[in-house]
Write a protein that holds these residues in place. Structure first.
Motif, PDB file in Angstrom:
ATOM      1  N   PHE A 210       0.765  -1.111   0.024  1.00  0.00           N
ATOM      2  CA  PHE A 210      -0.028  -0.034  -0.178  1.00  0.00           C
ATOM      3  C   PHE A 210       0.797   1.212   0.027  1.00  0.00           C
ATOM      4  N   GLY A 211       1.692   1.312   0.822  1.00  0.00           N
ATOM      5  CA  GLY A 211       2.734   2.435   0.898  1.00  0.00           C
ATOM      6  C   GLY A 211       3.540   2.594  -0.490  1.00  0.00           C
ATOM      7  N   PRO A 212       4.267   1.725  -0.799  1.00  0.00           N
ATOM      8  CA  PRO A 212       4.777   1.858  -1.993  1.00  0.00           C
ATOM      9  C   PRO A 212       4.107   2.233  -3.109  1.00  0.00           C
ATOM     10  N   LYS A 213       2.677   1.679  -3.283  1.00  0.00           N
ATOM     11  CA  LYS A 213       1.926   2.107  -4.347  1.00  0.00           C
ATOM     12  C   LYS A 213       1.537   3.571  -4.175  1.00  0.00           C
ATOM     13  N   ASN A 214       1.274   4.079  -3.192  1.00  0.00           N
ATOM     14  CA  ASN A 214       1.089   5.513  -2.968  1.00  0.00           C
ATOM     15  C   ASN A 214       2.224   6.159  -3.328  1.00  0.00           C
ATOM     16  N   MET A 215       3.442   5.890  -3.401  1.00  0.00           N
ATOM     17  CA  MET A 215       4.767   6.540  -3.872  1.00  0.00           C
ATOM     18  C   MET A 215       4.531   6.408  -5.403  1.00  0.00           C
ATOM     19  N   LYS A 216       3.874   5.686  -6.223  1.00  0.00           N
ATOM     20  CA  LYS A 216       3.806   5.500  -7.497  1.00  0.00           C
ATOM     21  C   LYS A 216       4.700   4.988  -7.926  1.00  0.00           C
ATOM     22  N   LEU A 217       5.462   4.062  -7.473  1.00  0.00           N
ATOM     23  CA  LEU A 217       6.710   3.127  -8.188  1.00  0.00           C
ATOM     24  C   LEU A 217       6.243   2.159  -9.022  1.00  0.00           C
ATOM     25  N   PRO A 218       7.043   1.941  -9.850  1.00  0.00           N
ATOM     26  CA  PRO A 218       6.792   0.692 -10.837  1.00  0.00           C
ATOM     27  C   PRO A 218       6.690  -0.551 -10.284  1.00  0.00           C
ATOM     28  N   GLU A 219       5.831  -1.604 -10.861  1.00  0.00           N
ATOM     29  CA  GLU A 219       5.377  -2.675 -10.408  1.00  0.00           C
ATOM     30  C   GLU A 219       6.615  -3.675  -9.805  1.00  0.00           C
ATOM     31  N   ASP A 220       7.656  -3.859 -10.795  1.00  0.00           N
ATOM     32  CA  ASP A 220       8.647  -4.750 -10.113  1.00  0.00           C
ATOM     33  C   ASP A 220       9.382  -4.228  -8.751  1.00  0.00           C
ATOM     34  N   GLU A 221       9.360  -2.850  -8.820  1.00  0.00           N
ATOM     35  CA  GLU A 221      10.107  -2.129  -7.768  1.00  0.00           C
ATOM     36  C   GLU A 221       9.307  -2.334  -6.436  1.00  0.00           C
ATOM     37  N   ILE A 222       7.979  -2.320  -6.655  1.00  0.00           N
ATOM     38  CA  ILE A 222       6.940  -2.682  -5.633  1.00  0.00           C
ATOM     39  C   ILE A 222       7.265  -4.068  -5.096  1.00  0.00           C
ATOM     40  N   ALA A 223       7.120  -5.037  -6.040  1.00  0.00           N
ATOM     41  CA  ALA A 223       7.517  -6.510  -5.677  1.00  0.00           C
ATOM     42  C   ALA A 223       8.607  -6.634  -4.886  1.00  0.00           C
ATOM     43  N   ARG A 224       9.726  -5.864  -5.284  1.00  0.00           N
ATOM     44  CA  ARG A 224      11.035  -6.175  -4.693  1.00  0.00           C
ATOM     45  C   ARG A 224      10.801  -5.678  -3.281  1.00  0.00           C
ATOM     46  N   ARG A 225      10.322  -4.522  -2.995  1.00  0.00           N
ATOM     47  CA  ARG A 225      10.308  -4.008  -1.569  1.00  0.00           C
ATOM     48  C   ARG A 225       9.259  -4.833  -0.814  1.00  0.00           C
ATOM     49  N   VAL A 226       8.433  -5.405  -1.216  1.00  0.00           N
ATOM     50  CA  VAL A 226       7.427  -6.231  -0.552  1.00  0.00           C
ATOM     51  C   VAL A 226       8.154  -7.463   0.169  1.00  0.00           C
TER      52      VAL A 226
END
Lengths: 272, 287
Positions: B109-125
């Protein structure tokens, strides 16, 4: 913020009105609101206005607080006045514009009349909530509706539900505040965007709120069961409601007002 | 290098302008330096939570300025929004913020609000889940099916996944059993050693702060009562106790010994250290 929402605007004091039996207060407020609609001319409405002023004096609620309760209906007040002035025709014409829009005697009378009526209505009903706590009100309602038991309506349970709902409003407001802050800290954007985007932004707030409300409800039910709560049957009260001399004086004042309204309605011409 | 968080003479009043005006915090000036581990302690109602809500602009100071990365966060909405992501705030009982269908989505939820690309979100999760010790198969579960401790960790992961420069945790171990508490502390330590990021930990437990933090800020009645290294602050054990804070048992023993005239330092806060000193004392033949 959310915390600023006031609810159950009880104004703590020890006035004569505060000390009245909540049942009597509820019934009389209701009766007097009906009386407002019995008034057909300014004289009988004057009796109602006088009654309201006396009630306000006895309640010791500051006028400032009452003005605050009129504020939300101000728009309605102006709206009805404007409509009445222009759309009610009759009697002497005071003013005409382009042969179409005109202000007549009847229009002005009706406008003023309805305005006073609304103000009296709002002041009387808010006096009830200013001088009675929500719990006292639901208690009174429970007692007044208890004859419905004949029809197998669980009046006590309904009243208990209402009391609990009122009790949890501040708790839930606090909870919303907390959840909102937590989601904002994760970058939730609640302030910008169109209607749909904003509605969607509420999901992260309402789901946790629902979850915690259900949990609270379970916990509360459990705690009540542990204290042997089984509903209304055979339950006695710690605070017995008793009618006192105050309540009968209030009843008397209301009856006199009603008589005054009926008499004045008869002796003067009907204007509304 | 700019300072991650700086407060200049910040005060915050609740219900300002009314008779019920209360100063929650008064004239606070402090800096949180890059890479530091700062502990904030104070009794209930000392203004800890109000203070940290200023770090990311959730509360606006009634007086004074808050600078994040050297920028005044009240100057524009953009700076404020950026500050929200630079300073990751994790409130008390953070499990109340869980709402998504799966744990992974909630952490995202947080990274998505930062408007990051999908693969970056997945990495962070994946990364954040690893930090808090959530097994990959747990990520597809509903957050409401987790145990209490797991929920807590999932919620903390949700803040960590934003990879904030400063991670602020308000009583992250509140209400957990000793084991859960230890796990949380362990994961904070791990997170810090792996990312090297700045961490602020709020607690009313001196023991926790002593074991984790480098620097301690003591709050009392909305003001900073002490600000220094763990050693410095613990040498004022009696002052801390008058502020309603619990000093670790071992510190109390050593303060008492010190007062009785034994040659021991009064600011001992770990049992290991205490044992070492007592042993040395006994072997030295005192007493």
């Amino acid at each position: 913020m959310v915390k600023d929402i006031t609810f159950g605007q009880y104004y703590p004091s020890k006035s004569a009105l505060h000390n009245m039996d909540a049942r009597m207060k509820l019934v009389l407020t209701f009766a007097m609101i009906v009386c407002i609609f019995l008034c057909h001319n300014f004289f009988s409405l004057g009796v109602m206005a006088l009654f309201t002023v006396i009630a306000v004096i006895f309640s010791r609620v500051p006028v400032k607080m009452l003005l605050k309760s009129i504020k939300p209906v101000l728009v309605i007040l102006i709206f009805t006045a404007v409509l009445n002035i222009f759309y009610t025709k009759g009697g002497e014409t005071y003013f005409t514009l382009f042969n179409k829009i005109s202000i007549t005697e009847k229009g002005v009378n009706t406008a003023v009349f309805t305005m006073i009526r609304i103000v009296v209505l709002v002041v009387l009903s808010s006096l009830l909530t200013y001088t009675t706590t929500p719990t006292m009100l639901t208690d009174a309602l429970e007692r007044l509706l208890s004859p419905l038991k004949v029809f197998h309506i669980k009046v006590h349970t309904l009243a208990m539900m209402m009391t609990l709902a009122l009790r949890f409003i501040p708790t839930l407001i606090e909870e919303i505040d907390r959840i909102m802050n937590a989601q904002k800290a994760r970058g939730a954007d609640l302030e910008t965007g169109g209607l749909i985007k904003r509605a969607k932004a509420l999901i992260p707030i309402f789901i946790p709120l629902m979850v915690s409300s259900f949990r609270r409800a379970y916990e509360l039910a459990f705690a009540m069961t542990c204290r042997c709560y089984t509903g209304g049957d055979g339950r006695t009260r710690m605070k017995q409601m008793k009618l006192g001399y105050r309540d009968f004086i209030a009843l008397l004042i209301c009856l006199i007002s009603l008589a005054g309204i009926i008499v004045l309605n008869r002796f003067f011409i009907k204007i509304i | 290098m700019s300072v991650p968080i700086e407060l200049r003479d910040v005060s915050h009043f609740y219900s300002p302008g009314t008779a019920m005006q209360v100063a929650a915090i008064k004239n606070i000036s402090l800096t949180i330096e890059e890479g530091e581990f700062v502990g904030i302690i104070g009794h209930t109602g000392s203004g800890k939570s109000t203070l940290i809500s200023h770090f990311n602009g959730l509360l606006k100071p009634s007086k004074g300025t808050v600078l994040v990365d050297g920028e005044d966060i009240s100057q524009s909405k953009e700076v404020l929004r950026a500050a929200r992501f630079k300073v990751g705030l994790c409130f008390q009982y953070p499990e109340a913020q869980l709402f998504e269908e799966t744990v992974a989505k909630d952490i995202a939820f947080g990274p998505k609000n930062m408007k990051l690309p999908e693969d970056e979100i997945a990495r962070r999760v994946a990364e954040a889940a690893k930090y808090v010790g959530l097994r990959p198969e747990m990520l597809d579960k509903s957050p409401f099916d987790l145990s209490g401790g797991e929920k807590r960790r999932a919620a903390i992961a949700g803040v960590m996944a934003m990879e904030p420069k400063v991670l602020v945790l308000d009583e992250p171990a509140a209400g957990l059993d000793p084991r859960g508490k230890k796990e949380i502390h362990e994961l904070i330590r791990n997170y810090r050693s792996r990312t090297g990021s700045t961490v602020v930990l709020v607690s009313h437990s001196m023991e926790d702060i002593a074991n984790l933090a480098d620097r301690v800020i003591v709050m009392n009645h909305g003001e900073i009562a002490m600000n220094g290294t763990v050693d410095e602050v613990f040498s004022h054990a009696s002052d801390l106790q008058t502020m309603g804070l619990n000093v670790p048992e071992i510190t109390r023993v050593f303060t008492a010994l010190h007062d009785k005239g034994f040659d021991v330092p009064p600011n001992i806060y770990s049992v290991k250290e205490g044992v070492r000193i007592l042993r040395a004392l006994l072997e030295g033949g005192v007493g």
